[in-house]
Scaffold this motif. Structure first.
Motif, PDB file in Angstrom:
ATOM      1  N   MET A 152       0.842  -1.192   0.000  1.00 28.02           N
ATOM      2  CA  MET A 152       0.000   0.000   0.000  1.00 28.02           C
ATOM      3  C   MET A 152       0.883   1.252   0.000  1.00 28.02           C
ATOM      4  N   PRO A 153       0.486   2.272  -0.743  1.00 25.36           N
ATOM      5  CA  PRO A 153       1.266   3.512  -0.757  1.00 25.36           C
ATOM      6  C   PRO A 153       1.454   4.077   0.650  1.00 25.36           C
ATOM      7  N   HIS A 154       2.685   4.511   0.926  1.00 27.24           N
ATOM      8  CA  HIS A 154       3.082   5.183   2.169  1.00 27.24           C
ATOM      9  C   HIS A 154       3.192   4.258   3.377  1.00 27.24           C
ATOM     10  N   VAL A 155       2.890   2.967   3.213  1.00 28.35           N
ATOM     11  CA  VAL A 155       3.017   2.038   4.345  1.00 28.35           C
ATOM     12  C   VAL A 155       4.467   1.945   4.808  1.00 28.35           C
ATOM     13  N   GLN A 156       5.389   1.865   3.868  1.00 26.52           N
ATOM     14  CA  GLN A 156       6.793   1.718   4.228  1.00 26.52           C
ATOM     15  C   GLN A 156       7.266   2.893   5.081  1.00 26.52           C
ATOM     16  N   LEU A 165       7.282   4.691  12.746  1.00 24.86           N
ATOM     17  CA  LEU A 165       6.428   4.323  13.873  1.00 24.86           C
ATOM     18  C   LEU A 165       7.253   4.151  15.145  1.00 24.86           C
ATOM     19  N   ALA A 166       6.826   4.806  16.203  1.00 29.05           N
ATOM     20  CA  ALA A 166       7.571   4.759  17.457  1.00 29.05           C
ATOM     21  C   ALA A 166       7.040   3.697  18.409  1.00 29.05           C
ATOM     22  N   LEU A 167       6.059   2.920  17.977  1.00 29.05           N
ATOM     23  CA  LEU A 167       5.427   1.922  18.837  1.00 29.05           C
ATOM     24  C   LEU A 167       5.690   0.509  18.331  1.00 29.05           C
ATOM     25  N   PRO A 168       5.708  -0.478  19.232  1.00 25.38           N
ATOM     26  CA  PRO A 168       5.779  -1.877  18.784  1.00 25.38           C
ATOM     27  C   PRO A 168       4.584  -2.181  17.886  1.00 25.38           C
ATOM     28  N   HIS A 169       4.790  -3.019  16.885  1.00 23.56           N
ATOM     29  CA  HIS A 169       3.707  -3.355  15.969  1.00 23.56           C
ATOM     30  C   HIS A 169       3.875  -4.768  15.439  1.00 23.56           C
ATOM     31  N   CYS A 170       2.762  -5.347  15.040  1.00 23.99           N
ATOM     32  CA  CYS A 170       2.758  -6.719  14.527  1.00 23.99           C
ATOM     33  C   CYS A 170       1.630  -6.848  13.515  1.00 23.99           C
ATOM     34  N   VAL A 171       1.469  -8.052  12.978  1.00 25.47           N
ATOM     35  CA  VAL A 171       0.446  -8.328  11.967  1.00 25.47           C
ATOM     36  C   VAL A 171      -0.430  -9.470  12.459  1.00 25.47           C
ATOM     37  N   ALA A 172      -1.752  -9.330  12.296  1.00 26.03           N
ATOM     38  CA  ALA A 172      -2.699 -10.397  12.632  1.00 26.03           C
ATOM     39  C   ALA A 172      -3.646 -10.567  11.450  1.00 26.03           C
ATOM     40  N   THR A 173      -3.593 -11.716  10.798  1.00 28.30           N
ATOM     41  CA  THR A 173      -4.292 -11.903   9.533  1.00 28.30           C
ATOM     42  C   THR A 173      -5.053 -13.218   9.469  1.00 28.30           C
ATOM     43  N   SER A 174      -6.122 -13.222   8.671  1.00 27.72           N
ATOM     44  CA  SER A 174      -6.877 -14.449   8.429  1.00 27.72           C
ATOM     45  C   SER A 174      -6.210 -15.325   7.375  1.00 27.72           C
ATOM     46  N   SER A 175      -5.194 -14.816   6.704  1.00 24.61           N
ATOM     47  CA  SER A 175      -4.482 -15.590   5.687  1.00 24.61           C
ATOM     48  C   SER A 175      -3.744 -16.765   6.313  1.00 24.61           C
ATOM     49  N   SER A 176      -3.426 -17.747   5.490  1.00 32.76           N
ATOM     50  CA  SER A 176      -2.604 -18.866   5.951  1.00 32.76           C
ATOM     51  C   SER A 176      -1.192 -18.363   6.230  1.00 32.76           C
ATOM     52  N   PRO A 177      -0.449 -19.050   7.100  1.00 33.35           N
ATOM     53  CA  PRO A 177       0.923 -18.611   7.390  1.00 33.35           C
ATOM     54  C   PRO A 177       1.788 -18.498   6.132  1.00 33.35           C
ATOM     55  N   PHE A 207      -1.621   9.015   8.202  1.00 33.52           N
ATOM     56  CA  PHE A 207      -1.630   8.199   9.428  1.00 33.52           C
ATOM     57  C   PHE A 207      -1.219   8.996  10.661  1.00 33.52           C
ATOM     58  N   PHE A 208      -0.127   9.696  10.573  1.00 32.79           N
ATOM     59  CA  PHE A 208       0.385  10.414  11.743  1.00 32.79           C
ATOM     60  C   PHE A 208      -0.345  11.722  12.001  1.00 32.79           C
ATOM     61  N   GLN A 209      -1.140  12.186  11.033  1.00 41.93           N
ATOM     62  CA  GLN A 209      -1.963  13.371  11.282  1.00 41.93           C
ATOM     63  C   GLN A 209      -3.072  13.037  12.263  1.00 41.93           C
ATOM     64  N   ILE A 210      -3.505  11.771  12.285  1.00 40.06           N
ATOM     65  CA  ILE A 210      -4.559  11.361  13.220  1.00 40.06           C
ATOM     66  C   ILE A 210      -4.016  11.376  14.643  1.00 40.06           C
ATOM     67  N   ASP A 211      -2.803  10.848  14.809  1.00 42.06           N
ATOM     68  CA  ASP A 211      -2.194  10.813  16.148  1.00 42.06           C
ATOM     69  C   ASP A 211      -0.682  11.019  16.010  1.00 42.06           C
ATOM     70  N   PRO A 212      -0.222  12.256  16.042  1.00 39.71           N
ATOM     71  CA  PRO A 212       1.201  12.554  15.856  1.00 39.71           C
ATOM     72  C   PRO A 212       2.100  11.917  16.927  1.00 39.71           C
ATOM     73  N   SER A 213       1.553  11.535  18.068  1.00 31.00           N
ATOM     74  CA  SER A 213       2.373  10.975  19.141  1.00 31.00           C
ATOM     75  C   SER A 213       2.943   9.614  18.781  1.00 31.00           C
ATOM     76  N   MET A 214       2.436   8.986  17.724  1.00 28.72           N
ATOM     77  CA  MET A 214       2.904   7.649  17.369  1.00 28.72           C
ATOM     78  C   MET A 214       4.170   7.660  16.531  1.00 28.72           C
ATOM     79  N   THR A 215       4.594   8.802  16.086  1.00 27.82           N
ATOM     80  CA  THR A 215       5.748   8.864  15.211  1.00 27.82           C
ATOM     81  C   THR A 215       7.037   9.165  15.960  1.00 27.82           C
ATOM     82  N   GLY A 216       8.127   8.574  15.457  1.00 29.03           N
ATOM     83  CA  GLY A 216       9.447   8.892  15.948  1.00 29.03           C
ATOM     84  C   GLY A 216      10.088   9.893  15.002  1.00 29.03           C
ATOM     85  N   PRO A 217      11.404  10.034  15.019  1.00 27.50           N
ATOM     86  CA  PRO A 217      12.091  10.965  14.122  1.00 27.50           C
ATOM     87  C   PRO A 217      11.874  10.588  12.683  1.00 27.50           C
TER      88      PRO A 217
END
Length: 222
Positions: free
Chosen positions: A87-91, A97-109, A211-221
């Motif tokens: 998706m555009p801008h995901v990278q 992102l300054a927070l821990p993050h993971c992926v949870a999906t219905s797809s097969s491993p 994304f960060f306009q919604i909550d700027p506190s989630m971003t790092g440098p």
């Protein structure tokens, strides 16, 4: 502020849902089952393969042959190699992102790992990837999101879920988490399903550039 962000994969991190839907329509047509993209969106978006099997059995009286899943997945992965895009801008969001993050999906491993590595998100596989195969009940049950939070040492109330499907939104809400709906995938571009009362997210956004306009506190440098 959230302490853990849980991303759905298909239709959120990767623009895969429209590819999957078209491939499934074609595969079922070869068995005499005629469905369209709106049917796929209503019944299959955000759900696991066993749900597909059960729905086809219920609506068309057909048990999918044993080889169907493997054949469909093989053709789908070949289509992903040709057409799948991040998706555009995901990278940029993940890099900042300054927070821990993971992926949870219905797809097969296997499909999830293949897809994420293909678009350059291999760092989200391994211990940061949670699939429906790990829990008794897939989305819209909260099991998968609760399992991801527990594995990452986070309280559900401190988690933010990023989802595109009504099924996923229901799962996140049932888990007691904050839920933002991403509506920028190709599969939602021309038809955005209405949100019933039990599937209304806390926020909506259609581009990760915001994304960060919604909550700027989630971003790092930057």
């Amino acid at each position: 502020m959230a302490k853990l962000i849980i991303f759905d994969c298909d239709g959120v991190l990767i623009d895969s849902e429209i590819i999957s839907a078209r491939m499934l329509v074609q595969a079922l047509a070869a068995l005499g089952v005629q469905i369209d993209l709106p049917y796929v969106a209503r019944h299959f978006l955000g759900r696991s393969y066993p749900t597909v099997m059960a729905t086809i059995r219920r609506d068309f009286g057909l048990d999918l042959p044993p080889a169907f899943e493997d054949d469909y997945r093989a053709r789908l992965l070949a289509a992903f190699e040709r057409d799948l895009r991040i998706m555009p801008h995901v990278q940029d969001v993940l890099a900042r992102l300054a927070l821990p993050h993971c992926v949870a999906t219905s797809s097969s491993p296997g499909r999830a790992e293949f897809s994420l590595r293909l678009v350059g998100l291999g760092n989200l596989t391994g211990p940061r990837l949670f699939t429906a195969s790990m829990v008794p009940h897939g989305k819209p049950a909260p099991d998968l999101f609760l399992h991801a939070a527990r594995s990452c040492g986070a309280d559900p109330a401190d988690c933010l879920v990023i989802e595109d499907s009504l099924t996923g939104i229901r799962a996140g809400l049932a888990a007691g988490m904050q839920v933002w709906r991403f509506t920028g995938g190709s599969h939602l571009r021309d038809s955005l399903p209405d949100e019933p009362e039990d599937a209304r997210p806390h926020r909506r956004f259609d581009s990760f550039a915001d994304f960060f306009q919604i909550d700027p506190s989630m971003t790092g440098p930057a």
